[in-house]
Design an enzyme around this catalytic site. Structure first.
Site: not given
Ligand code: FES
Lengths: 125, 385
Positions: A36, A38, A61, A105
């Site tokens: 995603c 991050d 997130c 995550c």
């Molecule tokens: S879903 Fe992207 S950091 Fe948790």
């Protein structure tokens, strides 16, 4: 009112205790989440084989921020070996639970810690 | 943690609450007027009359004939019927659509055997009329372009595309059918089908203060639509199944209640939010067009902030919004609409969508604008960006 996250997760996310850059860190690990997009940085300070301080910087997130905070709290006072044995499951227990789609995550936090310890060990050699 | 009693809903593009008059119009159909419109007795005929009335109201709103309106279970179903209904009998057909259509348009086209041209959009999210015309081939049977985009609020030149397709059709034996998904447009934009020159048009109940589980499709007289599933002859056989009378009546009441005077007030609030955020919070960008924009849509990216965490933090303050971040989607993919207008993954990651509605007040906007910078600042501290 129903919430997506548990109260504990929300609390950690809203008021994390261990965020921020650590200027005198002895190990730094940076990881990205290919799924995603991050990013997370883990800072550790090691003295006499023990982790005496830890902090994080996370762009991600609420679950990523909460688990970053959890892992920092969990590793302080542990040897690197003990720290490396921490599992996703143990971290998630601290938050009671995480939505299934958010479990990855917490692995980000574990990866970040691994990299930070590797970074420290490389410097030691 | 303190419980925050405040509830500020700024996610009207996702769904809207049903209006008071909508609910009261629906209740009798669920209880005393529960008849099946296909029954010949008085109870059934009352229900049939209610649906006819509903059809009349929707037709009037669209400037269409009653016989040109069918009710469906959702806008997704209406889109599917429109596209698959045209394509089913065609062989080697070609379709033109855009990359930022709703999934209810993209997915039926992806799974059809037709050849599909996905038009790009410019960085504001606008489809160019010339691009549509350039792609028209001999075997083109269908063009489907949405009226306004739900994520970035960009309004497409539907009227211009409609006029251009109509001109081209004058010299063609096989006419091109023009469909538009007008779900997000109905609240604010003119929807007369003859002004727009559309042949098929989709609307939804729950985006316009009507109930969920109901939509409608305008099918211009003469356009042949095959059903996508089979049953009895309800809705002229195009959409069989006992009519959801209460929802249909609710939808028509919602259409009747559409407020003509909402646009200006909403636009003012929208502009205030956009201007304040862009000027007071550093490293922000507006996504979509400034001018060709739905009056209720704000979509902004914040550097160094992830959208899901922003959404959750605002929710804790009682403010409901939405985001195009990968972290907030089940697929863990960022919004394809934001990527299509040229955002990087990182920019899409930090996006926030705020959509205003009928009940939005100046005070709610004050509170949102007060909370947002504090949250952005805190999350930027945490991310170190
Ligand atoms: S879903 Fe992207 S950091 Fe948790």
């Amino acid at each position: 009112m129903k919430n997506y996250y548990t109260k504990k997760t929300i609390q950690r996310f809203l008021e994390p205790k261990y965020f921020g850059e650590m200027k005198d860190a002895t190990g730094v690990g940076e990881v990205g989440n290919p799924r995603c997009g991050d990013r997370m940085k883990v800072y550790i300070k090691i003295k006499n084989g023990k982790i005496v301080d830890a902090s994080f910087q996370t762009l991600g997130c609420a679950a990523a921020i909460a688990t970053s905070d959890v892992i920092c709290e969990m590793i302080i006072g542990k040897t690197t070996k003990e720290a490396l044995s921490i599992t996703e499951k143990e971290m998630i227990e601290k938050l009671e639970k995480l939505p299934l789609v958010k479990v990855h995550c917490s692995s980000l936090a574990i990866e970040g810690l691994k990299k930070a310890i590797e970074n420290y060990e490389k410097k030691e050699d | 943690m303190k419980k925050n009693k405040q509830k500020i809903y700024l996610d009207y593009a996702s769904t809207t609450p049903a209006g008071e008059s909508v609910v009261s119009a629906m209740i009798p159909l669920l209880q005393k007027d529960f008849g099946n419109p296909s029954s010949l007795h008085a109870l059934g005929q009352d229900a049939l009359y209610a649906i006819d009335e509903a059809r009349r109201k929707v037709a009037e709103f669209l400037g269409a004939k009653e016989s040109e309106i069918i009710f469906t279970s959702s806008a997704t179903e209406a889109d599917n019927i429109a596209l698959s209904g045209v394509l089913q009998k065609e062989k080697k057909a070609h379709v033109i659509t855009s990359v930022i259509e709703h999934k209810a348009v993209l997915e039926p086209l992806n799974s059809s055997s037709a050849e599909v041209t996905y038009l790009p959009v410019n960085k504001e999210g606008v489809v160019k009329v010339e691009d549509v015309l350039k792609e028209i081939r001999e075997n083109t049977v269908l063009v489907s372009i949405m009226y306004a985009n739900s994520e970035i609020g960009t309004i497409q030149p539907i009227k211009e595309i409609g006029a251009a397709v109509k001109r081209i059709n004058e010299n063609r034996k096989k006419k091109i059918v023009f469909h538009t998904d007008a779900v997000q447009a109905v609240n604010y934009l003119p929807c007369k089908v003859n002004d727009l020159n559309v042949d098929l048009l989709t609307i939804s109940g729950h985006k316009i203060y009507g109930p969920k589980g109901v939509g409608a499709l305008f099918i211009r007289q003469g356009i042949e639509i095959s059903p996508i599933f089979y049953g009895a002859k309800q809705e002229r056989g195009v959409r069989p199944g006992t009519e959801n009378t209460a929802a249909i009546v609710g939808l028509s009441q919602a259409v009747e209640d559409l407020q003509k005077n909402m646009t200006e007030k909403t636009e003012k609030l929208r502009d205030r939010i956009i201007d304040t955020i862009l000027s007071e919070i550093p490293q922000t960008r507006l996504n979509g067009s400034r001018e060709r924009r739905l009056p209720n849509n704000i979509n902004i990216s914040f550097k160094g902030v992830e959208g899901e965490s922003l959404l959750i933090a605002l929710d804790q303050k009682g403010i409901a919004v939405s985001t195009g971040s990968a972290c907030a989607s089940r697929s863990l993919l960022p919004s394809y609409v934001l990527l299509a207008i040229g955002l990087s993954h990182e920019e899409a990651h930090g996006s926030l969508r705020v959509t205003l509605g009928r009940m939005t007040t100046e005070k709610e906007v004050d509170y949102f604008l007060e909370q947002l910078p504090l949250i952005v600042e805190r999350l930027r501290k945490i991310s170190g960006k």
